[in-house]
Write a protein that holds these residues in place. Structure first.
Motif, PDB file in Angstrom:
ATOM      1  N   MET A   1       0.819  -1.174   0.159  1.00 29.10           N
ATOM      2  CA  MET A   1       0.084   0.004  -0.108  1.00 29.10           C
ATOM      3  C   MET A   1       1.014   1.176  -0.034  1.00 29.10           C
ATOM      4  SD  MET A   1      -2.981   0.745   2.562  1.00 29.10           S
ATOM      5  CE  MET A   1      -4.344   0.793   1.613  1.00 29.10           C
ATOM      6  N   ARG A   2       0.476   2.324  -0.646  1.00 37.95           N
ATOM      7  CA  ARG A   2       1.225   3.496  -0.907  1.00 37.95           C
ATOM      8  C   ARG A   2       0.751   4.311   0.163  1.00 37.95           C
ATOM      9  NH1 ARG A   2       4.111   5.942  -5.627  1.00 37.95           N
ATOM     10  NH2 ARG A   2       4.137   8.053  -5.116  1.00 37.95           N
ATOM     11  N   TYR A   3       1.710   5.188   0.821  1.00 37.97           N
ATOM     12  CA  TYR A   3       1.352   6.237   1.980  1.00 37.97           C
ATOM     13  C   TYR A   3       2.194   7.370   1.336  1.00 37.97           C
ATOM     14  CZ  TYR A   3      -0.191   2.315   4.362  1.00 37.97           C
ATOM     15  OH  TYR A   3      -0.939   1.254   5.024  1.00 37.97           O
ATOM     16  N   THR A   4       1.568   8.383   1.790  1.00 42.66           N
ATOM     17  CA  THR A   4       2.205   9.769   1.901  1.00 42.66           C
ATOM     18  C   THR A   4       2.238  10.519   3.105  1.00 42.66           C
ATOM     19  OG1 THR A   4       1.361  10.308  -0.611  1.00 42.66           O
ATOM     20  CG2 THR A   4       2.315  12.158   0.674  1.00 42.66           C
ATOM     21  N   LEU A   5       3.674  10.784   3.413  1.00 47.30           N
ATOM     22  CA  LEU A   5       3.925  11.535   4.661  1.00 47.30           C
ATOM     23  C   LEU A   5       4.817  12.858   4.523  1.00 47.30           C
ATOM     24  CD1 LEU A   5       5.955   8.167   5.970  1.00 47.30           C
ATOM     25  CD2 LEU A   5       3.742   8.638   6.348  1.00 47.30           C
ATOM     26  N   ASN A   6       4.188  13.756   5.117  1.00 44.36           N
ATOM     27  CA  ASN A   6       5.056  14.868   5.279  1.00 44.36           C
ATOM     28  C   ASN A   6       6.291  14.991   5.967  1.00 44.36           C
ATOM     29  OD1 ASN A   6       5.933  17.723   6.011  1.00 44.36           O
ATOM     30  ND2 ASN A   6       4.495  18.265   4.436  1.00 44.36           N
ATOM     31  N   LEU A   7       7.478  14.339   5.437  1.00 48.82           N
ATOM     32  CA  LEU A   7       8.632  14.076   6.085  1.00 48.82           C
ATOM     33  C   LEU A   7       9.680  15.234   6.244  1.00 48.82           C
ATOM     34  CD1 LEU A   7      10.028  11.732   7.668  1.00 48.82           C
ATOM     35  CD2 LEU A   7      10.590  10.724   5.563  1.00 48.82           C
ATOM     36  N   GLY A   9       8.897  18.149   6.244  1.00 51.50           N
ATOM     37  CA  GLY A   9       8.877  19.349   5.345  1.00 51.50           C
ATOM     38  C   GLY A   9       8.646  19.193   3.972  1.00 51.50           C
ATOM     39  N   LYS A  10       8.856  17.657   3.407  1.00 46.88           N
ATOM     40  CA  LYS A  10       8.478  17.352   2.027  1.00 46.88           C
ATOM     41  C   LYS A  10       7.686  16.314   2.042  1.00 46.88           C
ATOM     42  CE  LYS A  10      13.122  18.592   0.554  1.00 46.88           C
ATOM     43  NZ  LYS A  10      14.503  17.955   0.122  1.00 46.88           N
ATOM     44  N   ASP A  11       6.559  16.293   1.100  1.00 48.91           N
ATOM     45  CA  ASP A  11       5.472  15.031   0.850  1.00 48.91           C
ATOM     46  C   ASP A  11       6.591  13.950   0.244  1.00 48.91           C
ATOM     47  OD1 ASP A  11       3.366  16.355   1.868  1.00 48.91           O
ATOM     48  OD2 ASP A  11       2.795  17.080  -0.048  1.00 48.91           O
ATOM     49  N   THR A  12       6.388  12.799   0.902  1.00 48.40           N
ATOM     50  CA  THR A  12       7.137  11.707   0.630  1.00 48.40           C
ATOM     51  C   THR A  12       6.418  10.484   0.658  1.00 48.40           C
ATOM     52  OG1 THR A  12       8.978  12.641   1.969  1.00 48.40           O
ATOM     53  CG2 THR A  12       9.228  10.227   1.485  1.00 48.40           C
ATOM     54  N   ALA A  13       6.214   9.705  -0.596  1.00 46.71           N
ATOM     55  CA  ALA A  13       5.534   8.599  -0.829  1.00 46.71           C
ATOM     56  C   ALA A  13       6.504   7.288  -0.554  1.00 46.71           C
ATOM     57  CB  ALA A  13       5.040   8.627  -2.340  1.00 46.71           C
ATOM     58  N   VAL A  14       5.822   6.408   0.147  1.00 45.58           N
ATOM     59  CA  VAL A  14       6.251   5.229   0.564  1.00 45.58           C
ATOM     60  C   VAL A  14       5.464   4.084   0.284  1.00 45.58           C
ATOM     61  CG1 VAL A  14       5.724   5.472   2.885  1.00 45.58           C
ATOM     62  CG2 VAL A  14       7.858   4.216   2.321  1.00 45.58           C
ATOM     63  N   GLU A  15       5.902   2.847  -0.163  1.00 44.08           N
ATOM     64  CA  GLU A  15       5.269   1.797  -0.136  1.00 44.08           C
ATOM     65  C   GLU A  15       5.576   0.730   0.802  1.00 44.08           C
ATOM     66  OE1 GLU A  15       2.854   0.612  -2.528  1.00 44.08           O
ATOM     67  OE2 GLU A  15       3.353   2.519  -4.076  1.00 44.08           O
ATOM     68  N   ALA A  16       4.596   0.220   1.617  1.00 45.78           N
ATOM     69  CA  ALA A  16       4.759  -0.517   2.556  1.00 45.78           C
ATOM     70  C   ALA A  16       3.648  -1.419   2.776  1.00 45.78           C
ATOM     71  CB  ALA A  16       4.561   0.288   4.097  1.00 45.78           C
ATOM     72  N   ASP A  17       3.955  -2.884   2.412  1.00 48.63           N
ATOM     73  CA  ASP A  17       3.270  -3.956   2.442  1.00 48.63           C
ATOM     74  C   ASP A  17       2.203  -4.121   3.452  1.00 48.63           C
ATOM     75  OD1 ASP A  17       3.919  -4.263  -0.070  1.00 48.63           O
ATOM     76  OD2 ASP A  17       5.577  -5.697   0.417  1.00 48.63           O
ATOM     77  N   ASP A  18       2.735  -3.927   4.697  1.00 45.99           N
ATOM     78  CA  ASP A  18       2.205  -4.229   5.749  1.00 45.99           C
ATOM     79  C   ASP A  18       1.639  -2.944   6.648  1.00 45.99           C
ATOM     80  OD1 ASP A  18       1.224  -4.812   8.463  1.00 45.99           O
ATOM     81  OD2 ASP A  18       2.930  -5.837   9.015  1.00 45.99           O
TER      82      ASP A  18
END
Length: 157
Positions: A1-7, A9-18
């Protein structure tokens, strides 16, 4: 599943299966931000402390699914120049020893001072009590937090 974090100060997309993957592993293993440490994975030691919306939290206790869109600051994002008042005080008071707990300690101290720029010795001891250091640097840590509060107040003038 794809998540977007404001990390940091930057929007950062990450794929985490769990979706239950703890944020600390997302930061370290998926995003390569190794400044955030882990030790107990029970939220008891504070080594994984990061800020979410400015509040110090234990990244080992927060699943990534709860972080969608959240403003997260790690030790890497506290100050790009490494000159945050807490970082300055850490150097001035020669706090680090082994260094493992230091990022969590610094993040906890930064949140404490942001909330109360003039904490008493008791406030500092209470505020830092959830972050453990096994190297015996606790007295230097407490002194550095007080120094960081002084720097923060001085810089605000």
């Amino acid at each position: 599943m794809r998540y977007t974090l404001n990390l940091n100060g930057k929007d950062t997309a990450v794929e985490a299966d769990d979706p239950d993957m703890p944020l600390v592993f997302v930061l370290r293993d998926l995003l390569g931000l190794r400044g955030t440490k882990y030790t107990c994975l029970e939220g008891a030691c504070g080594a994984c402390t990061v800020h979410i919306y400015g509040v110090a939290v234990r990244a080992c206790q927060i699943p990534v699914s709860d972080c969608e869109g959240a403003a997260i600051v790690t030790i890497e994002g506290l100050s790009t120049a490494g000159d945050h008042p807490v970082q300055q005080a850490w150097l001035e008071e020669r706090v680090p020893q082994c260094g493992w707990c230091q990022p969590g300690q610094i993040m906890q101290a930064a949140a404490l001072i942001a909330e109360d720029p003039a904490p008493s010795e008791e406030d500092i001891a209470t505020g830092m009590s959830g972050n453990l250091c096994r190297c015996g640097t606790a007295p230097r840590i407490l002194k550095a937090v007080a120094r960081a509060a002084e720097i923060t107040r001085r810089d605000a003038q």
